[in-house]
Enzyme design. Structure first.
Site, PDB file in Angstrom:
ATOM      1  N   THR A   1      -9.767   1.884   4.434  1.00  0.00           N
ATOM      2  CA  THR A   1      -9.190   0.658   3.064  1.00  0.00           C
ATOM      3  C   THR A   1      -8.827  -0.403   3.475  1.00  0.00           C
ATOM      4  O   THR A   1      -9.230  -1.409   3.023  1.00  0.00           O
ATOM      5  CB  THR A   1      -8.307   1.438   2.002  1.00  0.00           C
TER       6      THR A   1
ATOM      7  N   ASP B   1      -4.090   6.059   5.826  1.00  0.00           N
ATOM      8  CA  ASP B   1      -4.349   7.387   6.635  1.00  0.00           C
ATOM      9  C   ASP B   1      -5.445   6.931   7.698  1.00  0.00           C
ATOM     10  O   ASP B   1      -4.722   6.986   8.743  1.00  0.00           O
ATOM     11  CB  ASP B   1      -5.194   8.017   5.387  1.00  0.00           C
TER      12      ASP B   1
ATOM     13  N   PHE C   1      -1.424  16.384   3.981  1.00  0.00           N
ATOM     14  CA  PHE C   1      -1.596  15.637   2.599  1.00  0.00           C
ATOM     15  C   PHE C   1      -0.437  15.619   1.946  1.00  0.00           C
ATOM     16  O   PHE C   1       0.521  16.792   2.142  1.00  0.00           O
ATOM     17  CB  PHE C   1      -2.527  16.444   2.030  1.00  0.00           C
TER      18      PHE C   1
ATOM     19  N   GLU D   1       0.710  -1.245  -0.064  1.00  0.00           N
ATOM     20  CA  GLU D   1       0.058  -0.151  -0.081  1.00  0.00           C
ATOM     21  C   GLU D   1       1.029   1.020  -0.064  1.00  0.00           C
ATOM     22  O   GLU D   1       1.934   1.063   0.546  1.00  0.00           O
ATOM     23  CB  GLU D   1      -0.855  -0.140   1.289  1.00  0.00           C
TER      24      GLU D   1
ATOM     25  N   ARG E   1       1.542  11.939  -9.574  1.00  0.00           N
ATOM     26  CA  ARG E   1       2.035  10.595  -9.260  1.00  0.00           C
ATOM     27  C   ARG E   1       3.542  10.204  -9.724  1.00  0.00           C
ATOM     28  O   ARG E   1       4.281   9.383  -9.303  1.00  0.00           O
ATOM     29  CB  ARG E   1       1.032   9.819  -9.958  1.00  0.00           C
TER      30      ARG E   1
HETATM   31  P1  IMP Z   1      -7.514   5.291   4.198  1.00  0.00           P
HETATM   32  O1  IMP Z   1      -8.523   4.438   3.743  1.00  0.00           O
HETATM   33  O2  IMP Z   1      -7.983   6.558   4.874  1.00  0.00           O
HETATM   34  O3  IMP Z   1      -6.365   4.954   4.969  1.00  0.00           O
HETATM   35  O4  IMP Z   1      -6.989   5.899   2.903  1.00  0.00           O
HETATM   36  C1  IMP Z   1      -6.049   5.139   1.981  1.00  0.00           C
HETATM   37  C2  IMP Z   1      -5.965   5.816   0.756  1.00  0.00           C
HETATM   38  O5  IMP Z   1      -6.196   7.097   0.588  1.00  0.00           O
HETATM   39  C3  IMP Z   1      -4.631   5.663   0.358  1.00  0.00           C
HETATM   40  O6  IMP Z   1      -4.293   4.445  -0.463  1.00  0.00           O
HETATM   41  C4  IMP Z   1      -4.635   6.780  -0.701  1.00  0.00           C
HETATM   42  O7  IMP Z   1      -5.073   6.368  -2.032  1.00  0.00           O
HETATM   43  C5  IMP Z   1      -5.277   7.859  -0.421  1.00  0.00           C
HETATM   44  N1  IMP Z   1      -4.545   8.860   0.737  1.00  0.00           N
HETATM   45  C6  IMP Z   1      -4.703   8.892   2.058  1.00  0.00           C
HETATM   46  N2  IMP Z   1      -3.834  10.015   2.312  1.00  0.00           N
HETATM   47  C7  IMP Z   1      -3.198  10.506   1.037  1.00  0.00           C
HETATM   48  C8  IMP Z   1      -2.345  11.521   0.796  1.00  0.00           C
HETATM   49  O8  IMP Z   1      -1.721  12.237   1.761  1.00  0.00           O
HETATM   50  N3  IMP Z   1      -1.963  11.762  -0.637  1.00  0.00           N
HETATM   51  C9  IMP Z   1      -2.655  11.208  -1.340  1.00  0.00           C
HETATM   52  N4  IMP Z   1      -3.170  10.069  -1.104  1.00  0.00           N
HETATM   53  C10 IMP Z   1      -3.628   9.686   0.247  1.00  0.00           C
END
Ligand code: IMP
Length: 178
Positions: free
Chosen positions: A111, A107, A156, A103, A169
């Protein structure tokens, strides 16, 4: 790295250099190798954000392994939407296999919390998680990261596969929002 860049409508400052990323990815790969070199594991790459991590990780891996790709999404603009979409799922039969999920960033943990639960229906032998970045203070859903890259503050970031609404990216370094 220059002092500041703009991606769409946001400004970013230098955060983690490409060189530091590669050093850490190599360390993660060596730790994975210690645990898996005789187990022919399956690396499950979470697209799209982990595509660069996967490429570099593969270049440091020198033992038998297989690779598959899944596409999950939960983010819009700079925030989690609170729901996870499986845009495409495994193509391999992973029943009885050792899986290592790759991964880009954890965050809120939503996910991975969701997907690791969902994976149980495919009956793998084991599942471990490697994540390049972890925003520890943002974690709402508990997720154990077996192979962590960098623990970072809750801001972010873009670059090295991570995007801001599909942009950024391609950047080799990681950049943090100002
Ligand atoms: P989570 O489900 O909140 O843990 O978020 C996971 C997904 O959110 C990651 O696989 C990223 O695609 C996206 N994401 C979370 N934080 C960031 C960031 O700071 N920059 C870009 N994408 C992020």
């Amino acid at each position: 790295m220059s002092q500041e860049i703009t991606v769409r409508d946001l400004s970013f400052k230098p955060f983690i250099s490409h060189e530091a990323i590669l050093t850490r990815v190599k360390e993660m790969a060596l730790n994975i190798e210690k645990d898996y070199k005789d187990r022919n594991p399956v690396f499950l790459v979470v697209l799209t954000g982990a595509f660069r991590l996967a490429g570099d990780m593969a270049s440091f891996i020198d033992f038998p392994c297989e690779w598959d790709f899944i596409k999950l999404s939960s983010y819009k603009d700079t925030r989690s939407t609170g729901a996870v979409d499986i845009e495409f799922d495994l193509t391999m039969d992973v029943k009885g296999r050792d899986l290592i999920i790759l991964e880009d960033i954890i965050d809120t943990g939503l996910t991975m919390h969701f997907y690791m639960e969902y994976l149980k229906k495919h009956a793998p032998l084991s599942v471990r998680l490697a994540s390049l970045l972890i925003k520890k203070e943002a974690m709402v859903y508990p997720v154990h990261i077996d192979y962590p890259g960098f623990f970072i503050e809750n801001k972010f970031v873009v670059g090295y596969g991570l995007d801001y609404n599909h942009s950024g990216r391609n950047l080799n370094d990681l950049w943090q929002v100002i």
